[in-house]
Scaffold this motif. Sequence first.
Motif, PDB file in Angstrom:
ATOM      1  N   ASP A  40       0.827  -1.215   0.000  1.00 47.94           N
ATOM      2  CA  ASP A  40       0.000   0.000   0.000  1.00 47.94           C
ATOM      3  C   ASP A  40       0.860   1.263   0.000  1.00 47.94           C
ATOM      4  OD1 ASP A  40       0.638  -0.968   2.641  1.00 47.94           O
ATOM      5  OD2 ASP A  40      -0.574   0.656   3.457  1.00 47.94           O
ATOM      6  N   LEU A  41       2.102   1.151   0.450  1.00 49.41           N
ATOM      7  CA  LEU A  41       2.979   2.335   0.471  1.00 49.41           C
ATOM      8  C   LEU A  41       3.639   2.603  -0.873  1.00 49.41           C
ATOM      9  CD1 LEU A  41       5.054   2.228   3.781  1.00 49.41           C
ATOM     10  CD2 LEU A  41       2.991   3.495   3.253  1.00 49.41           C
ATOM     11  N   PHE A  42       3.813   1.562  -1.694  1.00 49.95           N
ATOM     12  CA  PHE A  42       4.656   1.774  -2.870  1.00 49.95           C
ATOM     13  C   PHE A  42       4.123   1.184  -4.181  1.00 49.95           C
ATOM     14  CE2 PHE A  42       6.340  -1.880  -0.407  1.00 49.95           C
ATOM     15  CZ  PHE A  42       6.091  -2.890  -1.308  1.00 49.95           C
ATOM     16  N   ALA A  43       3.054   0.368  -4.127  1.00 52.20           N
ATOM     17  CA  ALA A  43       2.649  -0.348  -5.350  1.00 52.20           C
ATOM     18  C   ALA A  43       2.375   0.612  -6.507  1.00 52.20           C
ATOM     19  CB  ALA A  43       1.427  -1.220  -5.077  1.00 52.20           C
ATOM     20  N   SER A  44       1.751   1.759  -6.207  1.00 56.20           N
ATOM     21  CA  SER A  44       1.387   2.659  -7.313  1.00 56.20           C
ATOM     22  C   SER A  44       2.618   3.352  -7.902  1.00 56.20           C
ATOM     23  CB  SER A  44       0.376   3.701  -6.824  1.00 56.20           C
ATOM     24  OG  SER A  44       0.978   4.483  -5.817  1.00 56.20           O
ATOM     25  N   ALA A  45       3.759   3.286  -7.224  1.00 59.14           N
ATOM     26  CA  ALA A  45       4.969   3.930  -7.745  1.00 59.14           C
ATOM     27  C   ALA A  45       5.883   2.943  -8.463  1.00 59.14           C
ATOM     28  CB  ALA A  45       5.740   4.585  -6.595  1.00 59.14           C
ATOM     29  N   LEU A  46       5.481   1.679  -8.518  1.00 60.78           N
ATOM     30  CA  LEU A  46       6.343   0.689  -9.182  1.00 60.78           C
ATOM     31  C   LEU A  46       6.220   0.824 -10.697  1.00 60.78           C
ATOM     32  CD1 LEU A  46       5.733  -2.512  -7.004  1.00 60.78           C
ATOM     33  CD2 LEU A  46       7.724  -0.989  -7.001  1.00 60.78           C
ATOM     34  N   PRO A  47       7.284   0.486 -11.413  1.00 59.10           N
ATOM     35  CA  PRO A  47       7.204   0.580 -12.876  1.00 59.10           C
ATOM     36  C   PRO A  47       6.207  -0.424 -13.438  1.00 59.10           C
ATOM     37  CG  PRO A  47       9.270  -0.442 -12.174  1.00 59.10           C
ATOM     38  CD  PRO A  47       8.593   0.038 -10.937  1.00 59.10           C
ATOM     39  N   ALA A  48       5.451   0.008 -14.442  1.00 61.97           N
ATOM     40  CA  ALA A  48       4.513  -0.908 -15.093  1.00 61.97           C
ATOM     41  C   ALA A  48       5.119  -1.327 -16.426  1.00 61.97           C
ATOM     42  CB  ALA A  48       3.182  -0.212 -15.317  1.00 61.97           C
ATOM     43  N   LEU A  49       5.048  -2.604 -16.705  1.00 61.26           N
ATOM     44  CA  LEU A  49       5.597  -3.112 -17.961  1.00 61.26           C
ATOM     45  C   LEU A  49       4.494  -3.035 -19.012  1.00 61.26           C
ATOM     46  CD1 LEU A  49       8.273  -4.319 -18.806  1.00 61.26           C
ATOM     47  CD2 LEU A  49       7.398  -6.573 -18.227  1.00 61.26           C
ATOM     48  N   THR A  50       4.743  -2.259 -20.075  1.00 63.93           N
ATOM     49  CA  THR A  50       3.718  -2.156 -21.116  1.00 63.93           C
ATOM     50  C   THR A  50       4.272  -2.719 -22.413  1.00 63.93           C
ATOM     51  OG1 THR A  50       4.519  -0.018 -21.824  1.00 63.93           O
ATOM     52  CG2 THR A  50       2.851  -0.013 -20.094  1.00 63.93           C
ATOM     53  N   ALA A  51       3.380  -2.870 -23.398  1.00 60.85           N
ATOM     54  CA  ALA A  51       3.801  -3.444 -24.682  1.00 60.85           C
ATOM     55  C   ALA A  51       4.891  -2.580 -25.313  1.00 60.85           C
ATOM     56  CB  ALA A  51       2.599  -3.563 -25.604  1.00 60.85           C
ATOM     57  N   ALA A  80      13.019   2.433  -1.917  1.00 55.55           N
ATOM     58  CA  ALA A  80      13.637   1.812  -0.738  1.00 55.55           C
ATOM     59  C   ALA A  80      12.630   0.912  -0.012  1.00 55.55           C
ATOM     60  CB  ALA A  80      14.164   2.893   0.206  1.00 55.55           C
ATOM     61  N   CYS A  81      11.392   1.413   0.126  1.00 57.37           N
ATOM     62  CA  CYS A  81      10.359   0.591   0.795  1.00 57.37           C
ATOM     63  C   CYS A  81      10.102  -0.680  -0.008  1.00 57.37           C
ATOM     64  CB  CYS A  81       9.050   1.372   0.942  1.00 57.37           C
ATOM     65  SG  CYS A  81       9.156   2.733   2.118  1.00 57.37           S
ATOM     66  N   ALA A  82       9.901  -0.500  -1.315  1.00 61.03           N
ATOM     67  CA  ALA A  82       9.630  -1.671  -2.155  1.00 61.03           C
ATOM     68  C   ALA A  82      10.825  -2.624  -2.124  1.00 61.03           C
ATOM     69  CB  ALA A  82       9.346  -1.227  -3.596  1.00 61.03           C
ATOM     70  N   GLY A  83      12.034  -2.069  -2.146  1.00 54.79           N
ATOM     71  CA  GLY A  83      13.234  -2.911  -2.134  1.00 54.79           C
ATOM     72  C   GLY A  83      13.275  -3.789  -0.894  1.00 54.79           C
ATOM     73  N   ALA A  84      13.054  -3.186   0.269  1.00 48.87           N
ATOM     74  CA  ALA A  84      13.115  -3.965   1.514  1.00 48.87           C
ATOM     75  C   ALA A  84      12.031  -5.043   1.527  1.00 48.87           C
ATOM     76  CB  ALA A  84      12.946  -3.037   2.720  1.00 48.87           C
ATOM     77  N   TRP A  85      10.852  -4.680   1.056  1.00 49.74           N
ATOM     78  CA  TRP A  85       9.735  -5.638   1.091  1.00 49.74           C
ATOM     79  C   TRP A  85       9.951  -6.785   0.092  1.00 49.74           C
ATOM     80  CZ3 TRP A  85       5.744  -7.319  -2.121  1.00 49.74           C
ATOM     81  CH2 TRP A  85       4.681  -7.972  -1.470  1.00 49.74           C
ATOM     82  N   LEU A  86      10.378  -6.424  -1.143  1.00 50.44           N
ATOM     83  CA  LEU A  86      10.619  -7.455  -2.168  1.00 50.44           C
ATOM     84  C   LEU A  86      11.736  -8.406  -1.729  1.00 50.44           C
ATOM     85  CD1 LEU A  86      10.463  -5.150  -5.326  1.00 50.44           C
ATOM     86  CD2 LEU A  86       8.848  -7.008  -4.803  1.00 50.44           C
ATOM     87  N   HIS A  87      12.752  -7.850  -1.090  1.00 47.78           N
ATOM     88  CA  HIS A  87      13.880  -8.621  -0.563  1.00 47.78           C
ATOM     89  C   HIS A  87      13.361  -9.659   0.447  1.00 47.78           C
ATOM     90  CE1 HIS A  87      17.908  -8.363   1.792  1.00 47.78           C
ATOM     91  NE2 HIS A  87      18.228  -8.840   0.592  1.00 47.78           N
ATOM     92  N   GLY A  88      12.482  -9.227   1.344  1.00 44.79           N
ATOM     93  CA  GLY A  88      11.896 -10.150   2.329  1.00 44.79           C
ATOM     94  C   GLY A  88      11.042 -11.213   1.646  1.00 44.79           C
ATOM     95  N   GLN A  89      10.235 -10.790   0.664  1.00 45.85           N
ATOM     96  CA  GLN A  89       9.387 -11.762  -0.038  1.00 45.85           C
ATOM     97  C   GLN A  89      10.244 -12.785  -0.778  1.00 45.85           C
ATOM     98  OE1 GLN A  89       6.644 -10.775   1.722  1.00 45.85           O
ATOM     99  NE2 GLN A  89       5.521 -11.634   0.009  1.00 45.85           N
ATOM    100  N   ALA A  90      11.329 -12.302  -1.412  1.00 42.65           N
ATOM    101  CA  ALA A  90      12.202 -13.226  -2.154  1.00 42.65           C
ATOM    102  C   ALA A  90      12.792 -14.260  -1.201  1.00 42.65           C
ATOM    103  CB  ALA A  90      13.308 -12.438  -2.862  1.00 42.65           C
ATOM    104  N   LEU A 103       6.866  -7.842 -10.360  1.00 41.31           N
ATOM    105  CA  LEU A 103       6.331  -6.558  -9.877  1.00 41.31           C
ATOM    106  C   LEU A 103       4.854  -6.387 -10.241  1.00 41.31           C
ATOM    107  CD1 LEU A 103       9.202  -3.989 -10.576  1.00 41.31           C
ATOM    108  CD2 LEU A 103       8.781  -5.406  -8.566  1.00 41.31           C
ATOM    109  N   SER A 104       4.464  -6.969 -11.378  1.00 40.42           N
ATOM    110  CA  SER A 104       3.073  -6.773 -11.812  1.00 40.42           C
ATOM    111  C   SER A 104       2.087  -7.410 -10.832  1.00 40.42           C
ATOM    112  CB  SER A 104       2.863  -7.356 -13.209  1.00 40.42           C
ATOM    113  OG  SER A 104       3.220  -8.726 -13.179  1.00 40.42           O
ATOM    114  N   GLY A 105       2.545  -8.344 -10.015  1.00 40.44           N
ATOM    115  CA  GLY A 105       1.641  -9.000  -9.058  1.00 40.44           C
ATOM    116  C   GLY A 105       1.633  -8.332  -7.695  1.00 40.44           C
ATOM    117  N   VAL A 106       2.423  -7.263  -7.536  1.00 41.09           N
ATOM    118  CA  VAL A 106       2.519  -6.629  -6.216  1.00 41.09           C
ATOM    119  C   VAL A 106       1.395  -5.607  -6.056  1.00 41.09           C
ATOM    120  CG1 VAL A 106       3.926  -5.147  -4.740  1.00 41.09           C
ATOM    121  CG2 VAL A 106       5.018  -6.958  -6.083  1.00 41.09           C
ATOM    122  N   SER A 107       0.494  -5.855  -5.135  1.00 37.18           N
ATOM    123  CA  SER A 107      -0.579  -4.867  -4.919  1.00 37.18           C
ATOM    124  C   SER A 107      -1.050  -4.930  -3.475  1.00 37.18           C
ATOM    125  CB  SER A 107      -1.744  -5.135  -5.862  1.00 37.18           C
ATOM    126  OG  SER A 107      -2.239  -6.433  -5.599  1.00 37.18           O
TER     127      SER A 107
END
Length: 488
Positions: free
Chosen positions: A219-230, A454-464, A484-488
Amino acid sequence: MLLLTPEEMGRADRLAAESGIDSYGLMIRAGHAVSAAFLRLYPAALRADVLCGPGNNGGDGYIAAEALKQAGVEVALFHLGDPENLKGDARRAFQACSIDGKPVEDYRPAAGAVIIDALFGAGLQRPLSDALCMLISQVNEAAEPVIAVDLPSGISGLTGKVQGAAFSAAHTVTFMRAKPGHFLLPGREHCGRLDVFDIGIPQRILEEAGGGHHLNGPDLFASALPALTASSHKFRRGHLGVFSGGPSASGAARLSATAGLRTGAGLVTLAVPPNAAMVVANQVTAVMLKAVPDVAALDEWLEDKRLSAFVLGPGFGVGEKARAFVSALASRPLVLDADGISSFADEPDALFALLSGADPHCVLTPHEGEFARLFPDIAADDNIGKPEKARRAAERANAIVLYKGADTVIAAPDGRIAINANAPPWLATAGSGDVLAGIIGGLLAQGTPAFEAACAGAWLHGQAAKRAGEGLTAEDLPNHLPPLSGVS
Ligand SMILES: NC(=O)C1=CN([C@@H]2O[C@H](COP(=O)(O)OP(=O)(O)OC[C@H]3O[C@@H](n4cnc5c(N)ncnc54)[C@H](O)[C@@H]3O)[C@@H](O)[C@H]2O)[C@H](O)CC1
Ligand SMILES: [K+]
């Protein structure tokens, strides 16, 4: 998720009262949440031993004790201090309780009982007396289950620190919102399972009362993550530069580079000293290589404005070269880790001067030792907890500070604070921090703002780490990053 400090929770209580909400009604619901937890969790318990303190936490205890008695449970009640001195809602709750209590000094834990700890919650102000510390250690040693009301007594809701001694609870029932002390160490380890119970304070009041503390999560960072488009092109997905140490010290930077690529950076280049080029070339494929011997070569490379972020520190070596490189990189999005941080131990102000004046675009990722090198006075201040230390450091450095540990805290100069709590213990392994720096670098390269990266990095690191499982090595982490597309 918004967290409320004890002070903010007190403000929410006051605002609730001002808006006409009956504070005794809140206490009744809080007490009933505790008695319901007891009945749900320990249907076979022989007895409830309810320990009530001198404030509203004790008030919750009196309500719970009476509700349990009404439900047919045998209840033993103990007061800290003279209950005739109770005030306000706690006094009312005591008067509504039909159980005769004894002084808490008489309490001895016995087998088969479940203890309800209603001694102190949000109002804990100072270290507990020796007598209380003794009582708590007897209860902890007896190992009968403890249900803590709001917080295990002895834990600061603000800092997670132990004030003398603290119950080791099996369960903690808190109200409306969790507190920082539920997630910071050692508090987290004293809480057991945490239940957050809604006692009826409206969301708008909680938001008005709340400040900067959050539990780190999408909820803190999902909307700021890069979106992969065509139409995503590798240059549009950014170009990350990672600086390597010499021929015998390139592993850390390679871990960062791989993590940056896995996080979605379009291109990743390892910048190496010329004598390391062959060694590194033998080890990388998708990651590119560039010899960058000195600052002149770096300045020339930096003319390529498509280079969108950098990682400097892992395995780089401490010293003048690191300082000179940082000074060339300071205006660009940068993760400064490990040796990059330690290089400024003798002159932290030189680093802060380089980072001052602009929008914060640098992420500093110190562990405890590195933090103390850059911010010795803040690190030594025992009166403040980890979030406040990180916040003051971020303000001083004009950078995002990701203060590592089993309870990593991320702070921004504007006062935003995120407490990360998803890291499994096996994430503490050699090279893990290099991967974290690379993940954050990969996100910065794709245009994610520094705090969110930084927030997303720490969280993704923990999830990994959770996905990789116990026994992982740092090399495993990039392969287990969630998409990243599944992070919400
Ligand atoms: N909205 C809510 O969350 C609600 C919470 N409730 C409960 O109220 C407590 C907070 O109550 P408060 O009276 O502010 O504080 P405490 O009961 O935790 O303690 C204050 C009390 O204790 C004395 N004291 C403080 N430290 C010490 C110490 N080290 N040794 C001895 N005595 C100490 C202090 O002087 C006061 O007398 C919250 O946690 C919830 O459980 C409400 O019931 C409902 C709304
Ligand atoms: K308590």
